[in-house]
Design a protein around this motif. Sequence first.
Motif, mmCIF file in Angstrom:
data_model
loop_
_atom_site.group_PDB
_atom_site.id
_atom_site.type_symbol
_atom_site.label_atom_id
_atom_site.label_comp_id
_atom_site.label_asym_id
_atom_site.label_seq_id
_atom_site.Cartn_x
_atom_site.Cartn_y
_atom_site.Cartn_z
ATOM 1 N N HIS A 143 3.795 -14.411 -6.859
ATOM 2 C CA HIS A 143 4.715 -13.274 -6.875
ATOM 3 C C HIS A 143 3.886 -11.993 -6.742
ATOM 4 O O HIS A 143 2.838 -11.853 -7.380
ATOM 5 C CB HIS A 143 5.508 -13.229 -8.186
ATOM 6 C CG HIS A 143 6.439 -14.385 -8.360
ATOM 7 N ND1 HIS A 143 7.686 -14.427 -7.770
ATOM 8 C CD2 HIS A 143 6.300 -15.558 -9.030
ATOM 9 C CE1 HIS A 143 8.283 -15.562 -8.086
ATOM 10 N NE2 HIS A 143 7.462 -16.269 -8.851
ATOM 11 N N ALA A 144 4.339 -11.073 -5.888
ATOM 12 C CA ALA A 144 3.595 -9.827 -5.675
ATOM 13 C C ALA A 144 4.559 -8.645 -5.624
ATOM 14 O O ALA A 144 5.651 -8.750 -5.061
ATOM 15 C CB ALA A 144 2.787 -9.903 -4.380
ATOM 16 N N GLU A 145 4.130 -7.534 -6.202
ATOM 17 C CA GLU A 145 4.943 -6.310 -6.188
ATOM 18 C C GLU A 145 4.505 -5.409 -5.046
ATOM 19 O O GLU A 145 3.313 -5.176 -4.839
ATOM 20 C CB GLU A 145 4.793 -5.555 -7.514
ATOM 21 C CG GLU A 145 5.624 -4.277 -7.564
ATOM 22 C CD GLU A 145 5.417 -3.481 -8.841
ATOM 23 O OE1 GLU A 145 6.068 -2.426 -9.006
ATOM 24 O OE2 GLU A 145 4.590 -3.911 -9.674
ATOM 25 N N VAL A 146 5.480 -4.897 -4.303
ATOM 26 C CA VAL A 146 5.189 -3.949 -3.232
ATOM 27 C C VAL A 146 4.889 -2.585 -3.860
ATOM 28 O O VAL A 146 5.707 -2.039 -4.603
ATOM 29 C CB VAL A 146 6.366 -3.836 -2.248
ATOM 30 C CG1 VAL A 146 6.079 -2.770 -1.181
ATOM 31 C CG2 VAL A 146 6.634 -5.190 -1.590
ATOM 32 N N LEU A 147 3.704 -2.053 -3.580
ATOM 33 C CA LEU A 147 3.272 -0.774 -4.151
ATOM 34 C C LEU A 147 3.478 0.392 -3.189
ATOM 35 O O LEU A 147 3.702 1.528 -3.612
ATOM 36 C CB LEU A 147 1.779 -0.846 -4.516
ATOM 37 C CG LEU A 147 1.327 -1.992 -5.429
ATOM 38 C CD1 LEU A 147 -0.185 -1.935 -5.611
ATOM 39 C CD2 LEU A 147 2.039 -1.913 -6.774
ATOM 40 N N TYR A 148 3.379 0.095 -1.891
ATOM 41 C CA TYR A 148 3.343 1.166 -0.885
ATOM 42 C C TYR A 148 3.946 0.629 0.404
ATOM 43 O O TYR A 148 3.729 -0.525 0.776
ATOM 44 C CB TYR A 148 1.887 1.582 -0.684
ATOM 45 C CG TYR A 148 1.595 2.460 0.504
ATOM 46 C CD1 TYR A 148 1.690 3.847 0.421
ATOM 47 C CD2 TYR A 148 1.188 1.903 1.717
ATOM 48 C CE1 TYR A 148 1.409 4.651 1.524
ATOM 49 C CE2 TYR A 148 0.903 2.695 2.819
ATOM 50 C CZ TYR A 148 1.019 4.070 2.717
ATOM 51 O OH TYR A 148 0.737 4.859 3.805
ATOM 52 N N HIS A 149 4.728 1.468 1.085
ATOM 53 C CA HIS A 149 5.349 1.062 2.349
ATOM 54 C C HIS A 149 5.482 2.283 3.245
ATOM 55 O O HIS A 149 6.041 3.294 2.846
ATOM 56 C CB HIS A 149 6.722 0.438 2.082
ATOM 57 C CG HIS A 149 7.355 -0.193 3.288
ATOM 58 N ND1 HIS A 149 7.955 0.543 4.285
ATOM 59 C CD2 HIS A 149 7.470 -1.497 3.659
ATOM 60 C CE1 HIS A 149 8.424 -0.278 5.213
ATOM 61 N NE2 HIS A 149 8.138 -1.517 4.862
ATOM 62 N N GLU A 150 4.931 2.165 4.449
ATOM 63 C CA GLU A 150 4.966 3.303 5.371
ATOM 64 C C GLU A 150 5.296 2.834 6.778
ATOM 65 O O GLU A 150 4.647 1.927 7.309
ATOM 66 C CB GLU A 150 3.614 4.026 5.395
ATOM 67 C CG GLU A 150 3.585 5.208 6.358
ATOM 68 C CD GLU A 150 2.192 5.780 6.561
ATOM 69 O OE1 GLU A 150 2.046 6.721 7.353
ATOM 70 O OE2 GLU A 150 1.233 5.275 5.925
ATOM 71 N N ARG A 151 6.315 3.438 7.384
ATOM 72 C CA ARG A 151 6.603 3.159 8.790
ATOM 73 C C ARG A 151 5.607 3.930 9.637
ATOM 74 O O ARG A 151 5.492 5.148 9.552
ATOM 75 C CB ARG A 151 8.026 3.600 9.136
ATOM 76 C CG ARG A 151 9.113 2.745 8.522
ATOM 77 C CD ARG A 151 9.278 1.407 9.214
ATOM 78 N NE ARG A 151 9.891 1.542 10.522
ATOM 79 C CZ ARG A 151 11.197 1.567 10.741
ATOM 80 N NH1 ARG A 151 12.043 1.471 9.728
ATOM 81 N NH2 ARG A 151 11.679 1.668 11.956
ATOM 82 N N ARG A 152 4.878 3.213 10.493
ATOM 83 C CA ARG A 152 3.864 3.844 11.331
ATOM 84 C C ARG A 152 4.347 4.081 12.757
ATOM 85 O O ARG A 152 3.747 4.854 13.499
ATOM 86 C CB ARG A 152 2.612 2.962 11.370
ATOM 87 C CG ARG A 152 1.843 2.919 10.049
ATOM 88 C CD ARG A 152 0.994 4.160 9.865
ATOM 89 N NE ARG A 152 0.235 4.089 8.629
ATOM 90 C CZ ARG A 152 -0.987 3.558 8.536
ATOM 91 N NH1 ARG A 152 -1.586 3.057 9.609
ATOM 92 N NH2 ARG A 152 -1.617 3.532 7.370
#
Length: 370
Positions: free
Chosen positions: A143-152
């Motif tokens: 299980h992993a938590e999403v810390l950062y998300h950026e549309r490039r």
Amino acid sequence: MSNLSRLLKESWTLVEEQQDKLASYFYARMFLSNPQLRDLFPVQMDVQRSRLLGAIVTAVQTVDDPDRFGEYLESLGRDHRKFHVQSEHYDTVGDALLEALRVFAGDQWTIEFEQAWRDGYKVIAERMMAGAEADSTNPPYWHAEVLYHERRSRDIAVMTCRPLNELEYQAGQYVSVETKYQPRLWRAYSIANAPRKDGSLDFHVRAVGAGWVSSALVRRVQPGDMIRLGAPMGQMTLDRRSTRDVVCVAGGTGLAPVKALIEEMTRANRTRWVHVFFGARDRDDLYDLACLNRLAARYPWLSVVAATSEDPEFPGEHGNVSDIVARYGPWNDHDFFVSGSAAMVRATLRTLAEMQVPAIRIKYDAFGDS
């Protein structure tokens, strides 16, 4: 070529043109024999069918290469732990596979072919179960938590997540990813960084067509979401014993494992020159070029060549990256890493073969939602 290998390959040609029908029949027989197995698979089975055939073809093609054959199957066994596969399931799968081959080969099926596949599948199942057993101290998935998300770009995102438990891997490897938006549907993505002290992982994802997982990862996932990660796989890793200079050829988000390899080399490299060729359709798809250029400015041993195939105004190279690599040769004594779409990898391998680069010096990965 061994007699077993010859029989397996010869018999596979009898059904090769009916792969989709064979796969549909195989799954139907398997679920009819053991209906509980259906719950291990996603609702959408189209990609799963092609994955079965890919695994069979790879196994058939590598049966004469025990080391590669064994490594591939053991990693496949580790990976299948995420589906909660039990040892008794292998018998059900084997019976369904043999029946499907028998039906679609028709009158051309022989006792020799039957025995070859029984023997071959026994080896496949034993190595997969051995791989699963050897990995039993690890969880079936993380299980992993999403810390950062950026549309490039219009269809590319870069995201960072952190597994709740330690996930050990090598730079250049990949993991399969599942989201809450498409339960039981897994897709493979390269980890875009070398191992870090905080355990965080970067992924570069392109939303491809009707790709259920890729679209969710690009357009729906946000910081705070939980995702699941399968066991690390892949052999596109650095050989620390090699002193040869390195050439990396990346197409689109195939840059991810190359980025991890570069990061790994920033920690230890003192003598090897690294040449990166990064290709895409247009400058919008060169989503991480600024970061690559910053790395090249910081490390004298790193050079970057960017290219677009459909952007005539781009101030760099123009054409397919597989062709551009040849213009910068010769590469007589280099280690190669190639990553991108299946078509891009095939084109690059053809170019390298024409340049007489020994296959033993080339490592590559090709996968995705397409």
